[in-house]
Structure formats: C-alpha cells, structure tokens
Design an enzyme around this catalytic site. Sequence first.
Site, PDB file in Angstrom:
ATOM      1  N   PHE A  87      48.240   5.528  58.389  1.00 58.32           N
ATOM      2  CA  PHE A  87      49.020   4.827  59.404  1.00 58.32           C
ATOM      3  C   PHE A  87      49.608   3.593  58.740  1.00 58.32           C
ATOM      4  O   PHE A  87      48.919   2.598  58.562  1.00 58.32           O
ATOM      5  CB  PHE A  87      48.088   4.430  60.551  1.00 58.32           C
ATOM      6  CG  PHE A  87      48.785   4.321  61.882  1.00 58.32           C
ATOM      7  CD1 PHE A  87      50.142   4.553  62.016  1.00 58.32           C
ATOM      8  CD2 PHE A  87      48.064   3.995  63.021  1.00 58.32           C
ATOM      9  CE1 PHE A  87      50.765   4.459  63.241  1.00 58.32           C
ATOM     10  CE2 PHE A  87      48.678   3.899  64.256  1.00 58.32           C
ATOM     11  CZ  PHE A  87      50.031   4.134  64.367  1.00 58.32           C
ATOM     12  N   LEU A 136      38.838   6.612  57.001  1.00 58.72           N
ATOM     13  CA  LEU A 136      39.576   5.688  57.870  1.00 58.72           C
ATOM     14  C   LEU A 136      38.866   4.350  57.951  1.00 58.72           C
ATOM     15  O   LEU A 136      37.642   4.290  57.983  1.00 58.72           O
ATOM     16  CB  LEU A 136      39.646   6.231  59.303  1.00 58.72           C
ATOM     17  CG  LEU A 136      40.615   7.351  59.632  1.00 58.72           C
ATOM     18  CD1 LEU A 136      40.704   7.505  61.141  1.00 58.72           C
ATOM     19  CD2 LEU A 136      41.981   7.092  59.062  1.00 58.72           C
ATOM     20  N   ASP A 165      48.955   8.176  63.896  1.00 59.62           N
ATOM     21  CA  ASP A 165      47.619   7.834  64.356  1.00 59.62           C
ATOM     22  C   ASP A 165      46.634   9.003  64.242  1.00 59.62           C
ATOM     23  O   ASP A 165      46.697   9.956  65.017  1.00 59.62           O
ATOM     24  CB  ASP A 165      47.715   7.361  65.816  1.00 59.62           C
ATOM     25  CG  ASP A 165      46.374   6.902  66.338  1.00 59.62           C
ATOM     26  OD1 ASP A 165      45.422   6.759  65.534  1.00 59.62           O
ATOM     27  OD2 ASP A 165      46.265   6.692  67.561  1.00 59.62           O
ATOM     28  N   TYR A 176      26.358  -7.192  58.081  1.00 59.31           N
ATOM     29  CA  TYR A 176      26.789  -5.825  57.801  1.00 59.31           C
ATOM     30  C   TYR A 176      25.865  -4.779  58.432  1.00 59.31           C
ATOM     31  O   TYR A 176      26.121  -4.298  59.522  1.00 59.31           O
ATOM     32  CB  TYR A 176      27.014  -5.581  56.283  1.00 59.31           C
ATOM     33  CG  TYR A 176      27.934  -4.404  56.120  1.00 59.31           C
ATOM     34  CD1 TYR A 176      29.310  -4.579  56.024  1.00 59.31           C
ATOM     35  CD2 TYR A 176      27.454  -3.099  56.188  1.00 59.31           C
ATOM     36  CE1 TYR A 176      30.181  -3.491  55.989  1.00 59.31           C
ATOM     37  CE2 TYR A 176      28.301  -2.003  56.152  1.00 59.31           C
ATOM     38  CZ  TYR A 176      29.654  -2.201  56.049  1.00 59.31           C
ATOM     39  OH  TYR A 176      30.498  -1.113  56.026  1.00 59.31           O
TER      40      TYR A 176
END
Length: 389
Positions: free
Chosen positions: A74, A139, A111, A235
């Site tokens: 994207f 992603l 997307d 994290y």
Amino acid sequence: MVIKPMIRNNICMNAHPDGCAAYVAREVAYVRSRGKISNGPKRVLVIGSSTGYGLSSRITAAFGCDAGTIGVAFEREGSEKRTGTAGYYNTLAFEAEAKSAGLVAESINGDAFSHAMKEEVVGRIKKLFGQVDLVVYSLASAVRTDPDTGEMYRSVLKPTGKGYTTKSIDPMTGEVKEVTAEAASEEEIRHTVKVMGGEDWDLWMKSLLSAGVLAQGAVTVAYSYIGPDLMASIYRAGTIGKAKEDLEEKAIRLTDTLKAVGGKAYVSVNKALVTRSSAVIPAVPLYLALLFKVMKEKNVHEDCIQQIYRLFSERLYAGGQVPVDDKGRIRIDDWEFRSDVQSEISRLWPEASTGNIGSIGDLEKYRTDFLQMHGFGFDSVDYEKDVQP
Ligand code: NAD
C-alpha cells in the site's frame, strides 16, 4: 525536482527514486553474491512486499530461488509536486531488476486487508502461476478497516497494565532522554490485536486455500519480534506483543487448516532493524544504536536482506525439518539474543547518555539506515540532479 530528505518526528516524508533503486540493487547484489538456494520456492506471494522484511523476502525469492513473485503493498505514487513513498519506488526498481533477469514480477498496490484485494490476488495467481508455493505475510500497519463491518481499527504502541518510563533517543539530534508512555486501555489492546494480530493472515490463507491456489506442500511465514527484557514493557508485554502472541497462536491453527494441502504455517522471529515501523517505537532507536555497535564488533551484524537470506537458506529451505523453538517459532533473532550480545547491551544501557551515545553506540549506522531506506545517503546517487518523481 531536486529531492532532499524531509524528516518530521522521526518520519521521513519523502523518498528519492534513484536512491530507492540503489537500495534494491544492493539487496539484489547481496543475494546474487550468496548464490542460489536449492529447493527454494518458484511461485511466491509476498503481502507487504515493498519495504523492510517483505521487500527482502521478495528479493530473496526472486534472485535466490528464481521465483516468480506477486507483491502486495500500500504505497503512494509520485506526482508532479510530491514524491511517492519509498515502497512505491522500491517496487518499480524491483520489477525492473526482476524482469531484466527474466523473472515474472507483478505488483498490486492497495489495501491488503480488504476482500477485494484477496480476490484480485487469487485471480492474478490463477493467471500467472496457477498456484503458489510460498506466501510471506509481512504487513506492518497502523490502521485496518474490518472488511465485513467497515469499522476502522487503529494500533497503538503502549505498555499494558501500567505506564512505563524508559530511556529513549531522538535519533536525529542524538539527545537521550526519558519518555513516559501511558498504559493502553482494553479497547486499545483490542484494536492493536485486530490490526497487527493474525486475523488477516488467517483470512488470506483461508481465501487462497478455498480458491485452490495453494500448491501441495505450500508454506506460509509471518514475521514476529520478541525483543530484550529491557524493552519488554513497551514491546513483548505491550500492545504490539499481544498482537504478536495472537499471530503466533494463529500459526499453530493455520497449520491445521493447511493440512488439506500438506502445507505448513510458520512464524519467524526476526532481528530488530531500522524500518519505517520500528523507528517510531519508544526505546527502539536507542536499543538499535547499541545493538548495531555490539553486533558489528562481534561480526554478527545483519540487515534485512542478510536475515531473510538466512531464513530461506538455513531454515525454510535447508532441506529436512525446519528448526523451531519450544513454541514452534523459527528463530533468526538468534544472534541478537546471544548471551554475550545481550549482556553487553544490558551493561551499556544504563550508561547511555547524550554525551556518550556517539562512542558507545552506532548512531551513525542508525541514521544511515534510516536515510537509505528512503533512498537518501547513497554515494552513487547525485542528489543535486533534477529528477522526475
Ligand atoms: P515495513 O513498514 O517496512 O513494511 C510494511 C509493508 O506493509 C509495506 O510493504 C507496506 O506497503 C505494507 N502495508 C502496510 N499496510 C498495508 C495495507 N493496508 N495493505 C497492503 N500493504 C500494506 O515493516 P517491517 O518492519 O518490514 O515489518 C514487517 C513485519 O516484520 C511486521 O510484522 C513486523 O512486526 C515484523 N518485524 C519487524 C522487525 C523490525 O525491527 N522492523 C523485527 C522483527 C519483526
């Protein structure tokens, strides 16, 4: 247009087309220098293919395995007035390199979370390859629109349970200071898991399976991170860690789903590196500056492409059983977590200050990586030249 870096709040707002091509060319040259990976996949789908780990996965598949690739990303294209994103130029550069090597390389910009993209990719696989042998899921996004309800979810990078104060660095000025992050609400945790957890990966694999485009023995891999104890609050025990736990659980269930084609789903835990996503996580730039220095001194430093080449050649396609840890995860963060590396970082962390970070850490390497991933800072590129964005 003459293009110079425009950086705000550790985010680079533009990119240089020639520099992005130099970045891609360097990764391609690395893979070529290491040679072909026997038993590698020949038809590969990379979701999140334009930058960071996904781009390196696509380059390793193409130039290390002679694979045809479909990439999904994207990105914003360039216009008369504004440059495109680095991922946009990387993708153009990758396609040009792949095609000149005689490899199939098609990219779809849009997307990945949508149903429409999944349908389009199924159609493209049928047209180009019939089926795919490997699906890389790489992603990283701040937002996701649920494809069924249309609701928009936003991920946050926050600790869970209680707030947390840590040392951090402004990588551009070199100022080391304390930053405080408030604890996430239950709602924020849920949103982050929705964006960065395994739900969309699961949807992808089920769509591909039901469309019959996964080859017998197909493999899928998604990327995760664990991180050192000194960043645990932000994290692994933070919102993003909850999302990664969800992703890792999905891998186990996906392997069951993929039994229908004798396939397998893996999570690979990768090393911390400078990418668009990691630059905005508090404490990460400071940790990276120290990590680079220590790993380089010990001769075990790797960038994205070295990590992924090792993932393909020494884990996924080494022949025989893929080595995993006690939770079933592939570990290519093994050198980052060598006890001598981590004990050195734990020793340096409390000492790190604005005055000494230039000598005890490698802030220059951090800055160079950050600039180069947007196509700036390459000696081979003429940055005074007028270029067409
Ligand atoms: P990145 O930001 O460099 O790449 C993200 C990719 O996702 C890009 O190709 C982008 O175009 C694509 N993308 C984002 N939103 C999209 C959308 N809606 N539709 C289609 N494409 C979209 O990220 P990265 O750092 O390479 O991270 C990839 C994965 O690796 C993540 O799961 C991350 O958690 C993991 N990881 C990163 C690190 C690190 O230090 N950077 C370490 C270990 C694991």
